[in-house]
Design a protein around this motif. Structure first.
Motif, PDB file in Angstrom:
ATOM      1  N   ASP A  57     -20.305  -7.615  -5.837  1.00 46.06           N
ATOM      2  CA  ASP A  57     -20.368  -8.182  -4.474  1.00 46.06           C
ATOM      3  C   ASP A  57     -20.244  -9.701  -4.474  1.00 46.06           C
ATOM      4  N   GLY A  58     -19.889 -10.270  -5.621  1.00 42.61           N
ATOM      5  CA  GLY A  58     -19.730 -11.723  -5.698  1.00 42.61           C
ATOM      6  C   GLY A  58     -21.027 -12.423  -6.069  1.00 42.61           C
ATOM      7  N   VAL A  59     -20.964 -13.744  -6.154  1.00 42.69           N
ATOM      8  CA  VAL A  59     -22.144 -14.541  -6.511  1.00 42.69           C
ATOM      9  C   VAL A  59     -22.345 -15.637  -5.461  1.00 42.69           C
ATOM     10  N   ASP A  60     -23.574 -16.161  -5.422  1.00 42.44           N
ATOM     11  CA  ASP A  60     -23.893 -17.248  -4.486  1.00 42.44           C
ATOM     12  C   ASP A  60     -24.027 -18.587  -5.195  1.00 42.44           C
ATOM     13  N   VAL A  61     -24.452 -18.526  -6.465  1.00 41.24           N
ATOM     14  CA  VAL A  61     -24.643 -19.752  -7.243  1.00 41.24           C
ATOM     15  C   VAL A  61     -23.970 -19.583  -8.588  1.00 41.24           C
ATOM     16  N   TYR A  62     -23.184 -20.574  -8.966  1.00 38.21           N
ATOM     17  CA  TYR A  62     -22.627 -20.598 -10.324  1.00 38.21           C
ATOM     18  C   TYR A  62     -23.145 -21.851 -11.022  1.00 38.21           C
ATOM     19  N   PHE A  63     -23.844 -21.673 -12.141  1.00 41.34           N
ATOM     20  CA  PHE A  63     -24.310 -22.796 -12.954  1.00 41.34           C
ATOM     21  C   PHE A  63     -23.292 -22.973 -14.075  1.00 41.34           C
ATOM     22  N   ASP A  64     -22.503 -24.044 -13.970  1.00 43.63           N
ATOM     23  CA  ASP A  64     -21.335 -24.197 -14.855  1.00 43.63           C
ATOM     24  C   ASP A  64     -21.643 -25.064 -16.073  1.00 43.63           C
ATOM     25  N   ASN A  65     -21.581 -24.450 -17.235  1.00 47.59           N
ATOM     26  CA  ASN A  65     -21.691 -25.189 -18.493  1.00 47.59           C
ATOM     27  C   ASN A  65     -20.350 -25.314 -19.189  1.00 47.59           C
ATOM     28  N   VAL A  66     -19.322 -24.665 -18.646  1.00 49.35           N
ATOM     29  CA  VAL A  66     -18.087 -24.455 -19.413  1.00 49.35           C
ATOM     30  C   VAL A  66     -16.853 -25.076 -18.779  1.00 49.35           C
ATOM     31  N   GLY A  67     -16.719 -25.028 -17.448  1.00 49.07           N
ATOM     32  CA  GLY A  67     -15.518 -25.551 -16.784  1.00 49.07           C
ATOM     33  C   GLY A  67     -14.317 -24.636 -16.996  1.00 49.07           C
ATOM     34  N   GLY A  68     -13.117 -25.186 -16.804  1.00 45.45           N
ATOM     35  CA  GLY A  68     -11.865 -24.480 -17.082  1.00 45.45           C
ATOM     36  C   GLY A  68     -11.768 -23.128 -16.387  1.00 45.45           C
ATOM     37  N   ASP A  69     -11.431 -22.097 -17.181  1.00 50.07           N
ATOM     38  CA  ASP A  69     -11.223 -20.767 -16.597  1.00 50.07           C
ATOM     39  C   ASP A  69     -12.510 -20.202 -15.998  1.00 50.07           C
ATOM     40  N   HIS A  70     -13.672 -20.632 -16.513  1.00 50.33           N
ATOM     41  CA  HIS A  70     -14.947 -20.147 -15.966  1.00 50.33           C
ATOM     42  C   HIS A  70     -15.149 -20.677 -14.538  1.00 50.33           C
ATOM     43  N   LEU A  71     -14.860 -21.946 -14.346  1.00 53.14           N
ATOM     44  CA  LEU A  71     -15.030 -22.521 -13.004  1.00 53.14           C
ATOM     45  C   LEU A  71     -14.056 -21.861 -12.022  1.00 53.14           C
ATOM     46  N   ARG A  72     -12.846 -21.638 -12.496  1.00 54.96           N
ATOM     47  CA  ARG A  72     -11.841 -20.983 -11.643  1.00 54.96           C
ATOM     48  C   ARG A  72     -12.315 -19.583 -11.225  1.00 54.96           C
ATOM     49  N   ALA A  73     -12.835 -18.826 -12.200  1.00 56.09           N
ATOM     50  CA  ALA A  73     -13.312 -17.469 -11.893  1.00 56.09           C
ATOM     51  C   ALA A  73     -14.478 -17.519 -10.907  1.00 56.09           C
ATOM     52  N   ALA A  74     -15.345 -18.516 -11.077  1.00 56.68           N
ATOM     53  CA  ALA A  74     -16.494 -18.635 -10.165  1.00 56.68           C
ATOM     54  C   ALA A  74     -16.027 -18.916  -8.743  1.00 56.68           C
ATOM     55  N   ILE A  75     -15.085 -19.825  -8.593  1.00 65.19           N
ATOM     56  CA  ILE A  75     -14.603 -20.166  -7.250  1.00 65.19           C
ATOM     57  C   ILE A  75     -14.035 -18.909  -6.582  1.00 65.19           C
ATOM     58  N   GLY A  76     -13.373 -18.086  -7.398  1.00 64.67           N
ATOM     59  CA  GLY A  76     -12.841 -16.830  -6.860  1.00 64.67           C
ATOM     60  C   GLY A  76     -13.941 -15.865  -6.446  1.00 64.67           C
ATOM     61  N   ALA A  77     -15.064 -15.851  -7.184  1.00 55.06           N
ATOM     62  CA  ALA A  77     -16.103 -14.834  -6.953  1.00 55.06           C
ATOM     63  C   ALA A  77     -17.197 -15.295  -5.995  1.00 55.06           C
ATOM     64  N   LEU A  78     -17.235 -16.582  -5.684  1.00 57.44           N
ATOM     65  CA  LEU A  78     -18.339 -17.072  -4.831  1.00 57.44           C
ATOM     66  C   LEU A  78     -18.217 -16.528  -3.412  1.00 57.44           C
TER      67      LEU A  78
END
Ligand SMILES: NC(=O)c1ccc[n+]([C@@H]2O[C@H](COP(=O)([O-])OP(=O)(O)OC[C@H]3O[C@@H](n4cnc5c(N)ncnc54)[C@H](OP(=O)(O)O)[C@@H]3O)[C@@H](O)[C@H]2O)c1
Length: 349
Positions: free
Chosen positions: A228-249
């Motif tokens: 069902d997606g996420v509300d908070v992404y705590f980013d330690n990694v950037g790159g493809d992880h940040l992209r995936a988070a923006i998609g799932a938020l």
């Protein structure tokens, strides 16, 4: 005060790493034990910290706004360390005190009391070693605890019902973020780079779902863990992880950008996420932060995290490397993902 013929070993960078950190980029140097002057203490360091962010300063120029690059051929000023005061000419400190300060990767350091270091986070401070072992103040009760606590609660602004994703969740900062979110009653998803770390996240950290980011396309792995997606992404990694988070938020989701370790060894930054338009359509908040600007939260963090540790509700793992001379190898290992939890060097002679 004299330590006679004792010398102090210091780890100096002698070349900026190209790509991976190599032990040959550093040299172990013997220097005389320094004498403290008025307002200073002499500390025999016992544990020293190994942090991902050191990589950002091991280059000709550090990123704008960050602490400056470490000069070559000098000790590293700005690495958290704990040790024992062996001589004090400073009010409020006495021989035998256990302290933290920021003159790490060396046996002995002279430190001026009250002189701000690392934005205040590394200023000389006496530690309560009845409450926790000294090295805990380099991890859960130190800068890592502050980063996790401040980033999750004050930057991401955790709210009731939020679903949280933490990347590099088996590391020093990430494992604390995941546990604090769980202690606050949230559904938490953790990601890390091996099946063993996924087991650690599920069995010890206590996340609700975990995945190995190398096991398939990141958006698919995330969608499976958080349908069902996420509300908070705590980013330690950037790159493809940040992209995936923006998609799932979900709408009004929040990102606390803590670090972007996937980029630290790169000569040039990768282009930013190509789906940033979703920040507009979903009203996202994406906020970077530095714990060093939040030193005022140390007492609050120490109280709350300390209470969770004493109650056995928050646990931390340590990856301990013995010997000051092995600090560069420990840093290389951390950047490769060899560590689980906090990476520490125990200084032995
Ligand atoms: N903003 C602040 O004030 C602040 C303060 C402290 C730390 N930080 C940041 O917090 C993050 C964690 O730092 P830490 O010192 O606690 O280190 P850590 O998480 O204990 O260790 C770093 C971990 O990053 C993972 N990693 C390495 N390369 C990766 C890649 N390309 N993709 C995905 N994961 C990768 C590895 O685990 P895997 O096996 O899972 O790959 C490794 O164990 C870093 O980004 C650091 O810069 C920020």
């Amino acid at each position: 005060m004299t330590l006679g013929s004792v010398t102090s070993r210091e780890v100096w960078p002698v070349a900026y790493p190209r790509g991976e950190v190599r032990p040959a980029d550093f040299r172990l140097v013997d220097v005389p034990v320094p004498e403290p002057g008025t307002g200073e203490v002499l500390v025999r360091n016992t544990w020293t910290s190994v942090d991902a962010a050191l990589r950002l300063r091991l280059r000709e120029t550090a990123p704008p706004g960050y602490f400056p690059a470490f000069p070559l051929g000098r000790p590293l000023d700005g690495v958290m360390t704990v040790g024992e005061v062996v001589a004090s000419h400073a009010d409020g400190f006495a021989a035998g005190d256990t302290v933290w300060h920021a003159a790490g990767w060396r046996d002995y350091a002279v430190v001026a009391a009250g002189q701000p270091a690392l934005g205040g986070v590394g200023t000389l401070r006496r530690l309560d070693v009845r409450a926790a072992p000294a090295q805990a103040y380099l991890g859960a009760l130190g800068a890592n605890g502050l980063t996790a606590y401040a980033g999750l609660l004050h930057v991401a602004g955790l709210r009731d019902g939020d679903v949280v994703w933490v990347s590099a969740a088996a590391g020093a900062v990430g494992s604390l973020v995941a546990q604090i979110a769980k202690l606050r009653g949230h559904r938490v998803i953790g990601s890390a780079g091996s099946a063993a770390k996924v087991r650690y996240l599920l069995d010890e950290v206590g996340v609700d779902a975990a995945f190995d980011y190398r096991a398939g396309p990141l958006p698919d792995l995330l969608a499976e863990a958080a349908p069902d997606g996420v509300d908070v992404y705590f980013d330690n990694v950037g790159g493809d992880h940040l992209r995936a988070a923006i998609g799932a938020l979900r709408p009004h989701g929040r990102v606390a950008i803590c670090g972007m370790i996937s980029e630290y060894a790169a000569e040039r930054s990768a282009p930013g996420p190509d789906n940033l338009m979703l920040a507009v359509t979903k009203s996202l908040t994406i906020r970077g932060f530095r714990a060093s600007a939040m030193a005022h939260l140390i007492p609050e963090m120490t109280r709350e995290v300390g209470a969770w540790i004493r109650a056995g509700r928050l646990r931390y793992r340590e990856t301990v490397v013995d010997g000051l001379e092995r600090a560069p190898a420990a840093l290389a290992g951390l950047l490769r993902g060899d560590n689980t939890g906090k990476t520490l060097v125990r200084i032995t002679r």
